[in-house]
Design a protein around this motif. Sequence first.
Motif, short mmCIF file in Angstrom:
data_model
loop_
_atom_site.label_atom_id
_atom_site.label_comp_id
_atom_site.label_asym_id
_atom_site.label_seq_id
_atom_site.Cartn_x
_atom_site.Cartn_y
_atom_site.Cartn_z
N GLN A 36 0.92 -1.32 0.02
CA GLN A 36 -0.03 0.17 0.17
C GLN A 36 0.94 1.46 0.08
OE1 GLN A 36 -2.59 -0.82 3.48
NE2 GLN A 36 -4.21 -1.50 2.11
N ARG A 37 1.90 1.27 0.79
CA ARG A 37 2.84 2.36 0.78
C ARG A 37 3.32 2.85 -0.76
NH1 ARG A 37 4.36 0.04 5.46
NH2 ARG A 37 6.27 -0.74 4.79
N ARG A 38 3.88 1.54 -1.19
CA ARG A 38 3.99 1.64 -2.88
C ARG A 38 2.91 2.18 -3.78
NH1 ARG A 38 7.49 -3.92 -1.99
NH2 ARG A 38 9.24 -2.89 -1.03
N LEU A 39 1.74 1.81 -3.57
CA LEU A 39 0.65 2.36 -4.39
C LEU A 39 0.78 3.88 -3.84
CD1 LEU A 39 -1.58 -0.55 -4.30
CD2 LEU A 39 -0.65 0.40 -6.31
N GLY A 40 0.83 4.23 -2.63
CA GLY A 40 0.81 5.53 -2.05
C GLY A 40 1.90 6.32 -2.98
N HIS A 41 2.95 5.82 -2.99
CA HIS A 41 4.07 6.64 -3.61
C HIS A 41 3.71 6.95 -5.14
CE1 HIS A 41 6.39 5.73 -0.49
NE2 HIS A 41 6.96 4.43 -0.81
N LEU A 42 2.93 6.23 -5.87
CA LEU A 42 2.22 6.47 -7.16
C LEU A 42 1.34 7.50 -6.98
CD1 LEU A 42 2.34 2.91 -8.63
CD2 LEU A 42 3.76 4.64 -9.19
N ILE A 43 0.50 7.27 -5.81
CA ILE A 43 -0.61 8.39 -5.87
C ILE A 43 0.07 9.67 -5.67
CG2 ILE A 43 -2.59 9.24 -4.23
CD1 ILE A 43 -2.99 6.07 -3.85
N ASP A 44 0.92 9.77 -4.86
CA ASP A 44 1.93 11.18 -4.47
C ASP A 44 2.47 11.60 -5.65
OD1 ASP A 44 1.09 10.51 -1.80
OD2 ASP A 44 3.20 9.91 -1.46
N LEU A 45 2.76 10.77 -6.66
CA LEU A 45 3.69 11.42 -7.84
C LEU A 45 2.70 11.59 -9.13
CD1 LEU A 45 6.62 9.03 -7.56
CD2 LEU A 45 6.54 11.64 -7.07
N VAL A 46 1.55 11.35 -9.32
CA VAL A 46 0.66 11.13 -10.44
C VAL A 46 0.30 12.63 -10.70
CG1 VAL A 46 -1.64 10.93 -9.36
CG2 VAL A 46 -1.21 10.15 -11.70
N ALA A 47 0.21 13.45 -9.74
CA ALA A 47 0.04 14.95 -10.09
C ALA A 47 0.58 15.76 -8.83
CB ALA A 47 -1.64 15.10 -9.82
#
Length: 311
Positions: free
Chosen positions: A85-96
Amino acid sequence: MARMGRSSRAGKSSDRGRGAADATAVTDQGGRTHAQGPLARPVDSGLAELVPDRDRARAWSLLIDGAPQSMVDLADPAHLGFEYQRRLGHLIDLVAPAGRPLTVLHLGGGALTLARYVAATRPRSRQQVAEIDTALTELVRAELPLERGWQVKVRGADARAVLERTPEAAVDLVIADVFSGARVPAHCATVEFVTLAARALAPGGWYAANIADGAALAFARAQVATLGAVFPETCLVADPAVLRGKRFGNLILAGAHTPLPIADLTRKVAGDAALGRVEHGRSLTDFTAGAVPATDATGGPSPEPPPGVFR
């Protein structure tokens, strides 16, 4: 729903509750009554357990038939306790850019951990969740309520069916975290499925998926090839031990039609408490090792976890 998530405490998937104890009811500041102690209830997909965290006063782990699904901290919804979930969170942080509201489609809901994370870190985001287990959603909403004002809509339907009905260019991010039992179902792991996800993405949008594999990693390699058949830009994030086939675990895949911020993602993964590695470009091509994309005609589900993986 993810299955192989591990908490940040080394060596344990979660602190599993014993038996089917009823919860102690408490009332929160909003006047809502929900569980305080361990709770177990049958849901459509098996036996759901909500187990209080030993270290965080208002945090809970969700297990289905003993398999860790997710962790929710009601006091801090931006806290992601499991490494995948943290790795998916990193993607959420970086998408915009930070704080910008997103439109997100979550395929697989579980305890709605990632929807909570988006709502907490990107206020005014609009989110839709496809979760086929309506009994689980009812349990989560009752015992781990969402904050008022969050724009999170949960649909009790199959993930692919919801994806097929999603308008073209409607969302900034599609997150596929779909598990049936402990396996990613075949119909949610094919070129046709990923093509539907790509159609749903607005310009500049990303697709992210959580899968599980181990040993020879045949499923993971095919999934990388599957993403590559649809998206020109792809990457993979996982524990090095998982990438070497030494441990069964989660792998995070991402795809986009525009370049992914690999350097920023690598820095975030390197700063995480759990060891992780980002594969991209030539290294990802080498990882795929000639695997062919999965289609509706040829694809299958992810493998069963080996015995004892959740102990």
